[in-house]
Design a protein around this motif. Structure first.
Motif, mmCIF file in Angstrom:
data_model
loop_
_atom_site.group_PDB
_atom_site.id
_atom_site.type_symbol
_atom_site.label_atom_id
_atom_site.label_comp_id
_atom_site.label_asym_id
_atom_site.label_seq_id
_atom_site.Cartn_x
_atom_site.Cartn_y
_atom_site.Cartn_z
ATOM 1 N N ALA A 323 -101.124 5.330 169.582
ATOM 2 C CA ALA A 323 -101.957 4.495 170.458
ATOM 3 C C ALA A 323 -102.180 5.120 171.836
ATOM 4 N N LEU A 324 -101.510 6.216 172.130
ATOM 5 C CA LEU A 324 -101.636 6.809 173.471
ATOM 6 C C LEU A 324 -102.956 7.551 173.615
ATOM 7 N N ARG A 325 -103.583 7.354 174.751
ATOM 8 C CA ARG A 325 -104.848 8.043 174.973
ATOM 9 C C ARG A 325 -104.584 9.408 175.635
ATOM 10 N N VAL A 326 -105.125 10.444 175.011
ATOM 11 C CA VAL A 326 -104.969 11.803 175.535
ATOM 12 C C VAL A 326 -106.200 12.147 176.359
ATOM 13 N N GLY A 327 -106.015 12.756 177.519
ATOM 14 C CA GLY A 327 -107.175 13.122 178.341
ATOM 15 C C GLY A 327 -106.733 13.758 179.643
ATOM 16 N N PRO A 328 -107.693 14.032 180.530
ATOM 17 C CA PRO A 328 -107.341 14.611 181.833
ATOM 18 C C PRO A 328 -106.436 13.643 182.597
ATOM 19 N N GLY A 329 -105.447 14.182 183.262
ATOM 20 C CA GLY A 329 -104.506 13.321 183.980
ATOM 21 C C GLY A 329 -105.180 12.435 184.997
ATOM 22 N N THR A 330 -106.246 12.925 185.615
ATOM 23 C CA THR A 330 -106.885 12.163 186.689
ATOM 24 C C THR A 330 -107.742 11.007 186.175
ATOM 25 N N ASP A 331 -107.959 10.931 184.861
ATOM 26 C CA ASP A 331 -108.675 9.775 184.300
ATOM 27 C C ASP A 331 -107.676 8.612 184.226
ATOM 28 N N PRO A 332 -107.948 7.503 184.927
ATOM 29 C CA PRO A 332 -106.962 6.409 184.964
ATOM 30 C C PRO A 332 -106.588 5.876 183.577
ATOM 31 N N ALA A 333 -107.431 6.124 182.568
ATOM 32 C CA ALA A 333 -107.122 5.606 181.224
ATOM 33 C C ALA A 333 -106.160 6.517 180.454
ATOM 34 N N THR A 334 -105.899 7.698 180.994
ATOM 35 C CA THR A 334 -105.064 8.672 180.266
ATOM 36 C C THR A 334 -103.588 8.290 180.299
ATOM 37 N N ALA A 335 -102.960 8.404 179.119
ATOM 38 C CA ALA A 335 -101.513 8.200 179.052
ATOM 39 C C ALA A 335 -100.800 9.532 178.839
ATOM 40 N N CYS A 336 -101.487 10.482 178.197
ATOM 41 C CA CYS A 336 -100.890 11.789 177.909
ATOM 42 C C CYS A 336 -101.848 12.884 178.348
ATOM 43 N N GLY A 337 -101.510 13.567 179.431
ATOM 44 C CA GLY A 337 -102.364 14.634 179.961
ATOM 45 C C GLY A 337 -102.132 15.940 179.224
ATOM 46 N N PRO A 338 -102.774 17.012 179.701
ATOM 47 C CA PRO A 338 -102.604 18.323 179.065
ATOM 48 C C PRO A 338 -101.245 18.934 179.400
ATOM 49 N N MET A 339 -100.894 19.979 178.666
ATOM 50 C CA MET A 339 -99.721 20.780 179.001
ATOM 51 C C MET A 339 -100.108 21.692 180.165
ATOM 52 N N ILE A 340 -99.125 22.361 180.728
ATOM 53 C CA ILE A 340 -99.394 23.131 181.947
ATOM 54 C C ILE A 340 -100.236 24.382 181.692
ATOM 55 N N THR A 341 -100.005 25.059 180.568
ATOM 56 C CA THR A 341 -100.725 26.316 180.289
ATOM 57 C C THR A 341 -100.995 26.421 178.790
ATOM 58 N N LYS A 342 -101.823 27.387 178.431
ATOM 59 C CA LYS A 342 -102.073 27.671 177.019
ATOM 60 C C LYS A 342 -100.769 28.149 176.364
ATOM 61 N N LYS A 343 -99.995 28.916 177.120
ATOM 62 C CA LYS A 343 -98.725 29.437 176.597
ATOM 63 C C LYS A 343 -97.798 28.281 176.180
ATOM 64 N N ALA A 344 -97.817 27.216 176.966
ATOM 65 C CA ALA A 344 -96.966 26.059 176.644
ATOM 66 C C ALA A 344 -97.418 25.428 175.326
ATOM 67 N N VAL A 345 -98.750 25.333 175.139
ATOM 68 C CA VAL A 345 -99.271 24.758 173.883
ATOM 69 C C VAL A 345 -98.913 25.672 172.703
#
Ligand code: NAD
Length: 490
Positions: A323-345
């Motif tokens: 149920a968590l919404r993934v998106g840019p951290g600055t979007d108020p609807a986001t619950a799960c933002g991106p990882m810090i780098t491509k290397k982290a992913v």
């Protein structure tokens, strides 16, 4: 008061170049470039900060040395009042700082606001501690003299911080160092330097004198920090980051027998007993796993769940994660933002692929999305074997692996089967059992029936290879002080 503190900024209205004025040394901004700061949601460059040389690192130590005597002799009450102003200004600027953190780190705005509140609290807590630094006065057992013990500031401190809490990891060191009477050089992570520079401006506004806090960024942290650690004027290293880099720095610090505090990696077990309150355990699991999208040293890294509750817990967790919404951290609807780098992913992807190859099953997530940004979906894996690489390594992402156990001894053995010992979570409605297990689990911090363990008023730190020393609480200031014993003949 800046305009930004009056109007809550949006990601688009925040001019990041404003926070990239230069290295902050001796109260001056020394311009430069060389380190692009990337928004992990868009992969766009937000601003560029300077890449300090070894000579500039020495300039920062010069500035800390020049300010040292004045700051250590500033009355504790005055130091405390300056720290209180830092606390107040941070809370006044919460929207600006949270937006900045969210932009450069990617975390959801709600997490970023939580971080600013937590980070600011270290200033209030250590303002209160600054005026209560005690000493000792005793009659020596022989009766021939008195034992006086004075607590002195340890001296110039080099502080090195990671990218996952750009504000809090810095203030958790700066506030106790300043309360103790030390001057500092902070080297924040290159991925998230803008918050550290924004805060440097704020400290100056709060009345922190020039040279007391200096901030430098570099792409060559090894040689640049070695220059400072080998400078005889530096007496303290306080590091937060990975265990690997911590080991390297301990070796470097050995050359000058430098006092070291180390906040290193974690591999937190989250143990759920059959008698746990299922809803409470699921609430706790979401906080322990998903704060900062899993990019936390205290993040639950291994869900160790008893047979009788395993399936219900797995299903409940999968529903909540889906149920968590993934998106840019600055979007108020986001619950799960991106990882810090491509290397982290890449690392998360490799760990998940390894677990699946060894027999784990996906209940939700597990597939890396195409497109822009360093995103990874909330993921739940069941039937993960203890031989999976993720049982030993920090996942540092939104992946929850479940392991199964039958009896208490098995749970404790699984929990302790790691070189780390930072945080651990235990869920059971039997308090006696909870405390008994807490005594057996090798960790510096235990959360019993809750998903959040960090508290500025409590000692934060790990055992085993998770670190040395403690931050926060009454313990954190002691890391920046040295007892001086004076044998007094009367
Ligand atoms: P990292 O160890 O790669 O980097 C941390 C800092 O050290 C950064 O500022 C980096 O530039 C610097 N650094 C890297 N190599 C260096 C060197 N050779 N000499 C001097 N400095 C060097 O860690 P990271 O990826 O930024 O952060 C994630 C890690 O931090 C995880 O392992 C996490 O568990 C840990 N962490 C621990 C705590 C804690 O309180 N125990 C808190 C947050 C993060």
């Amino acid at each position: 008061m800046t305009l930004a503190s009056v109007l809550p900024p949006t990601a688009n209205s925040l001019d990041c170049s404003h926070y990239a004025k230069g290295l902050y040394i001796g109260g001056q901004w020394i311009g430069g470039s060389g380190i692009p700061v990337v928004d992990p949601s868009t992969e766009q460059v937000l601003a560029e900060v300077p890449d300090a040389s070894e000579a500039q690192a020495t300039l920062a130590v010069d500035a800390a040395a020049a300010a040292a005597q004045g700051w250590r002799t500033t009355p504790p009450r005055q130091r405390a009042e300056i720290l209180l102003r830092c606390h107040k200004l941070m809370l006044e600027r919460i929207e600006e700082l949270a937006t900045l953190i969210s932009l450069e780190n990617g975390k959801a705005l709600s997490d970023a606001r939580g971080e600013v509140t937590y980070a600011a609290e270290f200033f209030r807590w250590y303002a209160e501690e600054a005026v209560r630094i005690g000493g000792e006065y005793r009659v020596a057992p022989s009766g021939s003299n008195r034992i006086l013990v004075d607590m002195e500031p340890i001296g110039i401190a080099v502080l090195i911080t990671p990218w996952n809490f750009p504000a809090a990891m810095a203030t958790r060191k700066i506030a106790p160092a300043l309360a103790a009477g030390c001057t500092v050089v902070l080297k924040p992570a290159s991925e998230t330097p803008l918050t550290a520079y924004a805060l440097a401006d704020l400290y100056a506004e709060a009345g922190v004198p020039a040279g007391v806090v200096n901030v430098i960024t570099t792409t060559r942290p090894g040689p640049v920090t070695a220059t400072m650690l080998n400078d005889a004027r530096v007496r303290k290293l306080s590091f937060t980051g990975s265990t690997g880099v911590g080991r390297t720095l301990l070796t470097e610090a050995a050359k000058t027998v430098l006092s070291c505090s180390m906040e290193l990696g974690g591999n937190a077990p989250f143990i759920v007993f059959d008698d746990a309150d299922l809803e409470a355990a699921l609430d706790g699991a979401m906080v322990a796993k998903m704060r900062n999208a899993g990019e936390a040293c205290t993040a639950a890294n291994r869900f160790i769940v008893q047979d009788g509750i395993y399936d219900r817990f797995a299903e409940g967790l999968a529903n909540r994660m889906a149920a968590l919404r993934v998106g840019p951290g600055t979007d108020p609807a986001t619950a799960c933002g991106p990882m810090i780098t491509k290397k982290a992913v890449d690392k998360i992807d490799t760990l998940v692929t390894d677990a699946l190859g060894k027999g784990a099953r996906i209940l939700v997530g597990g597939e890396r999305p195409e497109g822009t940004g360093f995103f990874y979906p909330p993921t739940v894996l069941v039937d993960v074997p203890p031989s999976a690489a993720m049982a030993q390594e920090e996942i540092f992402g939104p992946v929850a692996p479940l392991y199964r156990f039958t009896n208490e001894d098995e749970a404790v053995a699984l929990a302790n089967d790691t070189e780390y010992g930072l945080a651990a979570y235990i869920f059971t409605q039997d308090l006696k059992r909870g405390l008994a297990i807490a005594g057996k689990v090798e960790a510096g911090m235990i959360a019993l029936n809750r998903g959040l363990v960090s508290d500025p008023a409590a000692p934060f730190g790990g055992v085993k290879q998770s670190g040395l020393g403690r931050e926060g609480g009454i313990h954190g200031i002691a890391e920046f002080m040295e007892p001086k014993y004076i044998a007094t003949a009367f």
